[in-house]
Design a protein around this motif. Structure first.
Motif, PDB file in Angstrom:
ATOM      1  N   GLU A 261      -2.923  17.950  -8.213  1.00 58.25           N
ATOM      2  CA  GLU A 261      -2.388  17.946  -6.846  1.00 58.25           C
ATOM      3  C   GLU A 261      -3.421  17.467  -5.835  1.00 58.25           C
ATOM      4  OE1 GLU A 261      -0.622  21.707  -5.886  1.00 58.25           O
ATOM      5  OE2 GLU A 261       1.175  21.276  -7.061  1.00 58.25           O
ATOM      6  N   LYS A 262      -4.687  17.578  -6.173  1.00 57.84           N
ATOM      7  CA  LYS A 262      -5.740  17.079  -5.280  1.00 57.84           C
ATOM      8  C   LYS A 262      -6.155  15.653  -5.630  1.00 57.84           C
ATOM      9  CE  LYS A 262      -7.674  21.407  -3.861  1.00 57.84           C
ATOM     10  NZ  LYS A 262      -8.745  21.808  -2.985  1.00 57.84           N
ATOM     11  N   ILE A 263      -6.198  15.354  -6.917  1.00 54.13           N
ATOM     12  CA  ILE A 263      -6.691  14.050  -7.362  1.00 54.13           C
ATOM     13  C   ILE A 263      -5.692  12.934  -7.078  1.00 54.13           C
ATOM     14  CG2 ILE A 263      -7.276  12.691  -9.412  1.00 54.13           C
ATOM     15  CD1 ILE A 263      -8.586  15.228 -10.543  1.00 54.13           C
ATOM     16  N   LEU A 264      -4.413  13.148  -7.346  1.00 56.84           N
ATOM     17  CA  LEU A 264      -3.419  12.082  -7.194  1.00 56.84           C
ATOM     18  C   LEU A 264      -3.305  11.560  -5.758  1.00 56.84           C
ATOM     19  CD1 LEU A 264      -0.596  13.147  -9.665  1.00 56.84           C
ATOM     20  CD2 LEU A 264      -2.252  11.298  -9.906  1.00 56.84           C
ATOM     21  N   PRO A 265      -3.195  12.426  -4.741  1.00 52.69           N
ATOM     22  CA  PRO A 265      -3.150  11.875  -3.374  1.00 52.69           C
ATOM     23  C   PRO A 265      -4.443  11.156  -2.973  1.00 52.69           C
ATOM     24  CG  PRO A 265      -2.276  14.094  -3.393  1.00 52.69           C
ATOM     25  CD  PRO A 265      -2.883  13.859  -4.744  1.00 52.69           C
TER      26      PRO A 265
ATOM     27  N   ALA B 150       0.828  -1.203   0.000  1.00 48.16           N
ATOM     28  CA  ALA B 150       0.000   0.000   0.000  1.00 48.16           C
ATOM     29  C   ALA B 150       0.866   1.258   0.000  1.00 48.16           C
ATOM     30  CB  ALA B 150      -0.931  -0.004   1.207  1.00 48.16           C
ATOM     31  N   ALA B 151       1.965   1.241   0.752  1.00 54.36           N
ATOM     32  CA  ALA B 151       2.856   2.401   0.782  1.00 54.36           C
ATOM     33  C   ALA B 151       3.500   2.644  -0.578  1.00 54.36           C
ATOM     34  CB  ALA B 151       3.929   2.212   1.844  1.00 54.36           C
ATOM     35  N   VAL B 152       3.879   1.579  -1.255  1.00 49.32           N
ATOM     36  CA  VAL B 152       4.478   1.723  -2.592  1.00 49.32           C
ATOM     37  C   VAL B 152       3.454   2.308  -3.564  1.00 49.32           C
ATOM     38  CG1 VAL B 152       5.374   0.437  -4.575  1.00 49.32           C
ATOM     39  CG2 VAL B 152       6.223  -0.057  -2.284  1.00 49.32           C
ATOM     40  N   VAL B 153       2.235   1.787  -3.552  1.00 48.75           N
ATOM     41  CA  VAL B 153       1.199   2.292  -4.461  1.00 48.75           C
ATOM     42  C   VAL B 153       0.882   3.754  -4.150  1.00 48.75           C
ATOM     43  CG1 VAL B 153      -1.257   2.095  -5.040  1.00 48.75           C
ATOM     44  CG2 VAL B 153       0.189   0.076  -5.014  1.00 48.75           C
ATOM     45  N   PHE B 154       0.767   4.089  -2.877  1.00 51.41           N
ATOM     46  CA  PHE B 154       0.508   5.483  -2.515  1.00 51.41           C
ATOM     47  C   PHE B 154       1.657   6.379  -2.978  1.00 51.41           C
ATOM     48  CE2 PHE B 154       0.952   9.131   0.306  1.00 51.41           C
ATOM     49  CZ  PHE B 154      -0.289   9.721   0.145  1.00 51.41           C
TER      50      PHE B 154
ATOM     51  N   ALA C  68       2.621  14.434  -7.100  1.00 48.02           N
ATOM     52  CA  ALA C  68       1.877  15.608  -6.637  1.00 48.02           C
ATOM     53  C   ALA C  68       2.597  16.297  -5.484  1.00 48.02           C
ATOM     54  CB  ALA C  68       0.470  15.206  -6.217  1.00 48.02           C
ATOM     55  N   LEU C  69       3.330  15.520  -4.704  1.00 49.57           N
ATOM     56  CA  LEU C  69       4.039  16.100  -3.567  1.00 49.57           C
ATOM     57  C   LEU C  69       5.413  16.654  -3.954  1.00 49.57           C
ATOM     58  CD1 LEU C  69       3.171  13.329  -0.958  1.00 49.57           C
ATOM     59  CD2 LEU C  69       2.072  15.553  -1.221  1.00 49.57           C
ATOM     60  N   LEU C  70       6.003  16.111  -4.990  1.00 44.70           N
ATOM     61  CA  LEU C  70       7.360  16.515  -5.378  1.00 44.70           C
ATOM     62  C   LEU C  70       7.423  17.589  -6.457  1.00 44.70           C
ATOM     63  CD1 LEU C  70       9.073  13.011  -5.468  1.00 44.70           C
ATOM     64  CD2 LEU C  70       9.274  14.757  -3.702  1.00 44.70           C
TER      65      LEU C  70
END
Length: 94
Positions: free
Chosen positions: A52-56, A31-35, A42-44
């Motif tokens: 930036e809202k949809i990806l997270p 799950a961490a890898v997929v997230f 979006a964070l980088l």
């Protein structure tokens, strides 16, 4: 799993405890890898506001689904048991 007089032996309970730990740990990692793959850009990077809202959000949803699917699949596979049908015999490729 075989039962002795309707109760599980200590080794069977220990094996199930270990399998639960493995299922949870491997599910957290997946799950961490997929997230990270989905939300990381979006964070980088400086992306459009919508991305930036949809990806997270997509990363969180997919990671949660993957977590539960992984835990259930590992525990069901353990429950079925990969033991040979005849005790004391193994398959030729084991």
């Amino acid at each position: 799993m075989e039962r002795t007089q309707g109760r599980r032996t200590q080794s069977q309970r220990d094996a199930f405890t270990v399998e639960i730990g493995y299922a949870v740990a491997s599910a957290v990692f997946a799950a961490a890898v997929v997230f990270g793959v989905l939300a990381g850009p979006a964070l980088l990077f400086d992306l459009p506001r919508a991305l930036e809202k949809i990806l997270p959000a997509a990363g969180t949803a997919l990671a949660a689904v993957l977590f539960f699917v992984r835990v259930i699949s590992v525990l069901l596979r353990f429950r079925q048991g990969d033991q040979p049908s005849q005790p004391g015999r193994t398959s030729p490729d084991s």
